[in-house]
Motif scaffolding. Structure first.
Motif, PDB file in Angstrom:
ATOM      1  N   ASP A  10       0.809  -1.222   0.000  1.00  0.00           N
ATOM      2  CA  ASP A  10       0.000   0.000   0.000  1.00  0.00           C
ATOM      3  C   ASP A  10       0.843   1.273   0.000  1.00  0.00           C
ATOM      4  N   ASP A  11       2.147   1.166  -0.236  1.00  0.00           N
ATOM      5  CA  ASP A  11       2.978   2.377  -0.284  1.00  0.00           C
ATOM      6  C   ASP A  11       2.412   3.343  -1.323  1.00  0.00           C
ATOM      7  N   PRO A  12       2.556   4.657  -1.082  1.00  0.00           N
ATOM      8  CA  PRO A  12       2.072   5.608  -2.088  1.00  0.00           C
ATOM      9  C   PRO A  12       2.921   5.554  -3.360  1.00  0.00           C
ATOM     10  N   LEU A  13       2.303   5.983  -4.460  1.00  0.00           N
ATOM     11  CA  LEU A  13       3.054   6.090  -5.714  1.00  0.00           C
ATOM     12  C   LEU A  13       4.152   7.139  -5.562  1.00  0.00           C
ATOM     13  N   ILE A  14       5.216   6.985  -6.302  1.00  0.00           N
ATOM     14  CA  ILE A  14       6.333   7.939  -6.247  1.00  0.00           C
ATOM     15  C   ILE A  14       5.913   9.237  -6.929  1.00  0.00           C
ATOM     16  N   PRO A  15       6.044  10.359  -6.219  1.00  0.00           N
ATOM     17  CA  PRO A  15       5.634  11.633  -6.833  1.00  0.00           C
ATOM     18  C   PRO A  15       6.695  12.127  -7.822  1.00  0.00           C
ATOM     19  N   VAL A  16       6.277  13.016  -8.686  1.00  0.00           N
ATOM     20  CA  VAL A  16       7.182  13.488  -9.729  1.00  0.00           C
ATOM     21  C   VAL A  16       8.284  14.395  -9.161  1.00  0.00           C
ATOM     22  N   ASP A  17       8.062  14.928  -7.954  1.00  0.00           N
ATOM     23  CA  ASP A  17       9.105  15.767  -7.346  1.00  0.00           C
ATOM     24  C   ASP A  17       9.971  14.980  -6.362  1.00  0.00           C
ATOM     25  N   THR A  18       9.967  13.665  -6.472  1.00  0.00           N
ATOM     26  CA  THR A  18      10.855  12.861  -5.629  1.00  0.00           C
ATOM     27  C   THR A  18      12.304  13.283  -5.907  1.00  0.00           C
ATOM     28  N   PRO A  19      13.157  13.312  -4.857  1.00  0.00           N
ATOM     29  CA  PRO A  19      14.547  13.739  -5.101  1.00  0.00           C
ATOM     30  C   PRO A  19      15.219  12.859  -6.153  1.00  0.00           C
ATOM     31  N   ARG A  20      16.040  13.486  -6.960  1.00  0.00           N
ATOM     32  CA  ARG A  20      16.714  12.702  -8.004  1.00  0.00           C
ATOM     33  C   ARG A  20      17.790  11.807  -7.403  1.00  0.00           C
ATOM     34  N   ARG A  21      17.865  10.611  -7.885  1.00  0.00           N
ATOM     35  CA  ARG A  21      18.852   9.636  -7.413  1.00  0.00           C
ATOM     36  C   ARG A  21      19.323   8.821  -8.619  1.00  0.00           C
ATOM     37  N   PRO A  22      20.165   9.439  -9.474  1.00  0.00           N
ATOM     38  CA  PRO A  22      20.591   8.742 -10.687  1.00  0.00           C
ATOM     39  C   PRO A  22      21.324   7.452 -10.347  1.00  0.00           C
ATOM     40  N   ASP A  23      21.134   6.458 -11.217  1.00  0.00           N
ATOM     41  CA  ASP A  23      21.738   5.154 -10.935  1.00  0.00           C
ATOM     42  C   ASP A  23      22.962   4.864 -11.789  1.00  0.00           C
ATOM     43  N   THR A  24      23.303   5.771 -12.690  1.00  0.00           N
ATOM     44  CA  THR A  24      24.382   5.577 -13.660  1.00  0.00           C
ATOM     45  C   THR A  24      24.846   6.963 -14.140  1.00  0.00           C
ATOM     46  N   PHE A  25      25.967   7.012 -14.877  1.00  0.00           N
ATOM     47  CA  PHE A  25      26.310   8.277 -15.551  1.00  0.00           C
ATOM     48  C   PHE A  25      25.197   8.633 -16.541  1.00  0.00           C
ATOM     49  N   TYR A  26      24.608   7.598 -17.127  1.00  0.00           N
ATOM     50  CA  TYR A  26      23.484   7.798 -18.052  1.00  0.00           C
ATOM     51  C   TYR A  26      22.330   8.524 -17.344  1.00  0.00           C
ATOM     52  N   GLY A  27      21.948   8.016 -16.153  1.00  0.00           N
ATOM     53  CA  GLY A  27      20.872   8.674 -15.402  1.00  0.00           C
ATOM     54  C   GLY A  27      21.250  10.093 -15.011  1.00  0.00           C
ATOM     55  N   LEU A  28      22.529  10.262 -14.670  1.00  0.00           N
ATOM     56  CA  LEU A  28      23.016  11.603 -14.318  1.00  0.00           C
ATOM     57  C   LEU A  28      22.848  12.568 -15.495  1.00  0.00           C
ATOM     58  N   SER A  29      23.085  12.072 -16.705  1.00  0.00           N
ATOM     59  CA  SER A  29      22.934  12.944 -17.887  1.00  0.00           C
ATOM     60  C   SER A  29      21.473  13.354 -18.077  1.00  0.00           C
ATOM     61  N   LYS A  30      20.535  12.511 -17.639  1.00  0.00           N
ATOM     62  CA  LYS A  30      19.121  12.877 -17.738  1.00  0.00           C
ATOM     63  C   LYS A  30      18.775  13.937 -16.691  1.00  0.00           C
ATOM     64  N   CYS A  31      19.408  13.852 -15.499  1.00  0.00           N
ATOM     65  CA  CYS A  31      19.243  14.930 -14.509  1.00  0.00           C
ATOM     66  C   CYS A  31      19.754  16.241 -15.097  1.00  0.00           C
ATOM     67  N   PHE A  32      20.897  16.186 -15.766  1.00  0.00           N
ATOM     68  CA  PHE A  32      21.435  17.390 -16.407  1.00  0.00           C
ATOM     69  C   PHE A  32      20.442  17.929 -17.435  1.00  0.00           C
ATOM     70  N   GLY A  33      19.900  17.056 -18.249  1.00  0.00           N
ATOM     71  CA  GLY A  33      18.963  17.507 -19.284  1.00  0.00           C
ATOM     72  C   GLY A  33      17.746  18.190 -18.682  1.00  0.00           C
ATOM     73  N   GLU A  34      17.236  17.627 -17.588  1.00  0.00           N
ATOM     74  CA  GLU A  34      16.078  18.249 -16.925  1.00  0.00           C
ATOM     75  C   GLU A  34      16.459  19.625 -16.374  1.00  0.00           C
ATOM     76  N   ASP A  35      17.655  19.734 -15.787  1.00  0.00           N
ATOM     77  CA  ASP A  35      18.071  21.033 -15.240  1.00  0.00           C
ATOM     78  C   ASP A  35      18.347  22.044 -16.349  1.00  0.00           C
ATOM     79  N   LEU A  36      18.911  21.567 -17.440  1.00  0.00           N
ATOM     80  CA  LEU A  36      19.142  22.451 -18.584  1.00  0.00           C
ATOM     81  C   LEU A  36      17.797  22.992 -19.081  1.00  0.00           C
ATOM     82  N   ALA A  37      16.810  22.123 -19.140  1.00  0.00           N
ATOM     83  CA  ALA A  37      15.477  22.532 -19.586  1.00  0.00           C
ATOM     84  C   ALA A  37      14.911  23.612 -18.656  1.00  0.00           C
ATOM     85  N   GLN A  38      15.104  23.423 -17.356  1.00  0.00           N
ATOM     86  CA  GLN A  38      14.615  24.422 -16.390  1.00  0.00           C
ATOM     87  C   GLN A  38      15.315  25.772 -16.616  1.00  0.00           C
ATOM     88  N   LEU A  39      16.639  25.713 -16.817  1.00  0.00           N
ATOM     89  CA  LEU A  39      17.399  26.949 -17.048  1.00  0.00           C
ATOM     90  C   LEU A  39      16.908  27.674 -18.299  1.00  0.00           C
TER      91      LEU A  39
END
Ligand code: NAI
Ligand code: 15L
Length: 269
Positions: free
Chosen positions: A122-151
């Protein structure tokens, strides 16, 4: 914002690009295609590396919007990820800014938050503002892309919908994928919503079908007008019989990113 018509699809030769090339024209889009490699059956596709700033700028000239799929889609060395996903995405945004393109749909990934434990019971669904926790350099690059988009939204008024895609393939192929699967048809529905919703600024959404075993919250995607039609559950019995249910004691099965957290696959170039 007038509804976009001409859309640059980067990564058009890839798996998702090929699926979207088949589906998006039905929504009325005229696609301009770009990839590092030739796109089968598409002699007019632009063959260019995102590293080539001049070619990227020419490719975005005159389009109404961009769906940005190009890049390395699995784990690789930091140097390769840096060139294709980080510098390449920067080059695309700079070109979009210089050419006055108003909207990007960015293919982010569940691997931007891959270390997040997935809900159980019954755990709640993960919200979209959950803290980022990249699992690879690949995931890290997606965090960068999201931040670039915000900028680029905050500084230049360039809008983006960052779609944290779960697994978009014709069928789910693992028990984990039952929770994050996005059918190709729902993928096209979500990209269409992301291209046409008004006033998105920079919005992050989860990209999945309406799966019975869903792990994450689709509220921000639905707010764009996305109405998923598919569910992975019809594939569940066969996959569970073959693979068993996920084992929470196994680190590779306890988190959103699956085996990327322990055994990242290496992209073969
Ligand atoms: P893919 O690896 O099949 O396709 C990526 C395409 O990008 C390839 O055709 C490749 O030639 C092209 N590319 C790579 N580097 C490039 C460069 N420097 N310049 C120009 N083109 C370049 O990957 P797939 O599955 O089609 O994924 C597309 C995008 O969606 C990727 O950004 C991936 O990270 C993202 N994504 C995909 C998911 C999925 O389930 N398919 C899940 C989450 C994210
Ligand atoms: C991704 O980000 C990859 O690009 C894709 O190939 C799949 O591995 C997907 O995530 C996934 O997590 O299933």
């Amino acid at each position: 914002m007038p509804a976009p018509r001409t859309v640059l699809l980067t990564g058009a030769a890839g798996g998702l690009g090929t699926l979207m090339r088949g589906l998006l024209p039905d929504y009325g889009y005229e696609l301009r295609l770009l990839d590092l490699r030739p796109v089968e059956g598409e002699p007019d596709a632009i063959v260019a590396d995102l590293a080539d700033r001049k070619a990227v700028r020419e490719a975005v000239r005159g389009v109404d919007a961009i769906i940005h799929l190009a890049g390395i889609s699995l784990e690789a060395s930091f140097e390769k990820i840096l060139a294709a996903n980080i510098e390449g995405t920067y080059h695309l945004y700079e070109a979009a800014r210089e050419e006055g393109v108003g909207r990007v749909v960015f293919a982010s990934s569940n691997h931007a938050v891959g270390y997040t434990p997935h809900p159980r019971g019954d755990d709640p669904l993960i919200p979209v503002d959950t803290p980022r926790r990249p699992d690879t350099f690949y995931g890290l690059s997606k965090c960068f892309g999201e931040d670039l988009a915000q900028l680029y939204w905050d500084k230049h008024g360039l809008e983006t919908v960052s779609v944290r895609i779960g697994s978009c393939f014709p069928e789910p192929t693992s028990v984990r994928m039952l929770s994050v699967w996005m059918s190709p048809a729902d993928g096209a529905r979500l990209f269409h919503a992301a291209l046409t919703a008004e006033g998105v600024g920079h919005t992050v959404v989860h990209g999945s079908s309406d799966n019975t075993r869903l792990w994450w919250d689709l509220t921000s995607a639905r707010a764009l007008g996305y109405a998923p039609q598919d569910d992975s559950e019809p594939f569940a019995a066969k996959l569970v019989a073959e693979q068993g249910e996920l084992d929470p004691a196994d680190p590779a099965q306890a988190r959103i990113g699956g085996h990327f957290v322990t055994d990242p696959p290496i992209w073969p170039y």
